[in-house]
Write a protein that holds these residues in place. Structure first.
Motif, PDB file in Angstrom:
ATOM      1  N   UNK A 228       0.829  -1.199   0.000  1.00 53.12           N
ATOM      2  CA  UNK A 228       0.000   0.000   0.000  1.00 53.12           C
ATOM      3  C   UNK A 228       0.868   1.256   0.000  1.00 53.12           C
ATOM      4  N   UNK A 229       1.966   1.227   0.746  1.00 57.31           N
ATOM      5  CA  UNK A 229       2.874   2.372   0.776  1.00 57.31           C
ATOM      6  C   UNK A 229       3.494   2.658  -0.573  1.00 57.31           C
ATOM      7  N   UNK A 282      -6.305   2.990  -5.372  1.00 51.41           N
ATOM      8  CA  UNK A 282      -4.881   2.928  -5.056  1.00 51.41           C
ATOM      9  C   UNK A 282      -4.666   1.932  -3.926  1.00 51.41           C
ATOM     10  N   UNK A 283      -3.721   1.009  -4.110  1.00 55.71           N
ATOM     11  CA  UNK A 283      -3.436   0.072  -3.033  1.00 55.71           C
ATOM     12  C   UNK A 283      -2.582  -1.088  -3.484  1.00 55.71           C
ATOM     13  N   UNK A 284      -2.433  -2.075  -2.598  1.00 52.79           N
ATOM     14  CA  UNK A 284      -1.733  -3.304  -2.961  1.00 52.79           C
ATOM     15  C   UNK A 284      -2.673  -4.191  -3.764  1.00 52.79           C
ATOM     16  N   UNK A 285      -2.197  -5.301  -4.324  1.00 53.15           N
ATOM     17  CA  UNK A 285      -3.057  -6.107  -5.203  1.00 53.15           C
ATOM     18  C   UNK A 285      -4.371  -6.542  -4.569  1.00 53.15           C
ATOM     19  N   UNK A 286      -4.355  -6.980  -3.328  1.00 54.43           N
ATOM     20  CA  UNK A 286      -5.588  -7.432  -2.684  1.00 54.43           C
ATOM     21  C   UNK A 286      -6.568  -6.278  -2.514  1.00 54.43           C
ATOM     22  N   UNK A 287      -6.047  -5.111  -2.100  1.00 58.34           N
ATOM     23  CA  UNK A 287      -6.915  -3.944  -1.936  1.00 58.34           C
ATOM     24  C   UNK A 287      -7.519  -3.497  -3.259  1.00 58.34           C
ATOM     25  N   UNK A 288      -6.695  -3.458  -4.297  1.00 62.75           N
ATOM     26  CA  UNK A 288      -7.174  -3.033  -5.611  1.00 62.75           C
ATOM     27  C   UNK A 288      -8.219  -4.005  -6.144  1.00 62.75           C
ATOM     28  N   UNK A 289      -8.004  -5.273  -5.992  1.00 60.53           N
ATOM     29  CA  UNK A 289      -8.970  -6.274  -6.450  1.00 60.53           C
ATOM     30  C   UNK A 289     -10.323  -6.073  -5.777  1.00 60.53           C
ATOM     31  N   UNK A 290     -10.318  -5.890  -4.467  1.00 58.78           N
ATOM     32  CA  UNK A 290     -11.567  -5.714  -3.737  1.00 58.78           C
ATOM     33  C   UNK A 290     -12.287  -4.448  -4.175  1.00 58.78           C
ATOM     34  N   UNK A 291     -11.535  -3.358  -4.329  1.00 55.52           N
ATOM     35  CA  UNK A 291     -12.164  -2.097  -4.711  1.00 55.52           C
ATOM     36  C   UNK A 291     -12.688  -2.131  -6.145  1.00 55.52           C
ATOM     37  N   UNK A 292     -11.977  -2.797  -7.038  1.00 58.58           N
ATOM     38  CA  UNK A 292     -12.471  -2.922  -8.409  1.00 58.58           C
ATOM     39  C   UNK A 292     -13.736  -3.768  -8.453  1.00 58.58           C
TER      40      UNK A 292
END
Length: 334
Positions: A228-229, A282-292
């Motif tokens: 995420x950073x 914006x985020x790491x792969x898991x965060x981006x997947x969930x938000x998409x």
């Protein structure tokens, strides 16, 4: 869910327009192997930050330098042009690359208001004629003669590129529905009201010669880092670029993350960056997947178009690659 790409050929700090086109070409070749569904390029005029002023030419180049992925415009700004000529251009593209070409269209000027004058002989285009232009365009693409001029848009072929109407408001959604085109909402331009616009499109869609059922997607800025950073640092350059455009800047090259990190944001500017983040994921792969997935569900669509602008260019490819891997796109394509 399908994932696709919108690439605006951004000119990064220290790079030239030729570099931007080389990067777009390198990007589609990588994306083609990652399993993304389509790759669109935009139309912008008189800007120092985006190289793509003639997307129809870029589409021809990119389709010839890729193998599988659909290639299209996001989009051709129809009020500047003749519907008949646009139909001819895309009939040629469709003949060269059957069933791989998309025709995304819009009615914005694509730059400063004076662009309208330069592209239309010193006059402002008649945007009220836009619905008629789109109807004529669809007819020409499918071998018809809407103005009864005893002509056809050639070359004639067995398939026609689908029209996608691009928009960022309810007005474009209603028009796409009434004309029977596909519809793409630009969430990366307007982070508010898109779900309602898409709902109206689906509810009021009228079948056309192009398609019997509605088809929609949504485009969004996306930055995927290893952590995420990392993603936040990469996205900071886009934060600053959008802010400068809002402030009436000269749309110069996209800044580096180092420039963004050292920029002295005022309290007001920090609030604007926070507001603009509603147009970004914006985020790491898991965060981006969930938000998409959440975004697709809120819009009621099964396709999202990603637009990633980060510095350096190599991080743009890595961001898309991380997203492709977390979604297992190659497995779905196979």
């Amino acid at each position: 869910m399908k994932l696709s790409i919108l690439d605006q050929s951004p000119i990064l700090t220290g790079m030239s327009p030729r570099d931007a086109f080389d990067q777009t070409t390198e990007l589609i070749q990588a994306i083609d192997g990652f399993g993304f569904h389509r790759f669109w390029v935009s139309e912008h005029h008189s800007t120092q930050s985006l190289a793509g002023s003639a997307p129809e030419i870029l589409v021809a180049h990119l389709a010839s330098n890729s193998k599988r992925i659909r290639v299209g415009t996001g989009g051709i700004l129809i009020p500047h042009y003749s519907s008949y000529k646009v139909a001819e251009v895309f009939r040629v593209l469709e003949t060269l690359h059957p069933k791989r070409i998309d025709l995304g269209i819009g009615r914005a000027p694509g730059g400063a208001p004076s662009v309208n004058l330069a592209l239309n002989g010193g006059k402002f285009p008649d945007v009220q004629n836009y619905p008629t232009q789109v109807g004529d365009l669809m007819a020409y693409l499918h071998g018809e003669d809407p103005q009864n001029l005893d002509i056809q848009a050639t070359p004639i072929g067995e398939s026609a590129p689908p029209i996608w109407m691009l928009g960022s408001s309810g007005t474009s959604a209603r028009l796409a529905a009434s004309l029977g085109t596909s519809y793409s909402f630009a969430h990366f331009i307007n982070g508010h009201g898109g779900t309602g616009a898409m709902r109206r499109y689906f509810e009021h869609f009228t079948p056309s010669i192009q398609q019997e059922t509605p088809q929609g997607n949504v485009s969004v800025f996306a930055v995927c880092g290893e952590t995420e950073g990392d993603a936040e640092l990469l996205a900071s350059s886009l934060d600053l670029a959008i802010l400068k455009i809002e402030q009436g800047g000269n749309r110069s090259r996209f800044p580096t993350k180092e420039e963004a990190s050292s920029y002295p944001y005022s309290l007001f500017e920090k609030e604007r960056v926070k507001e603009n983040r509603k147009r970004m994921i914006v985020g790491n792969p898991e965060q981006v997947k969930q938000e998409l997935e959440n975004l697709a569900e809120s819009y009621g669509v099964d396709e999202i178009i990603l637009n990633t602008i980060v510095h350096p260019f190599e991080e743009r490819i890595k961001s898309y690659e991380r997203i492709a891997k977390i979604f297992k796109l190659n497995e779905k394509e196979g």
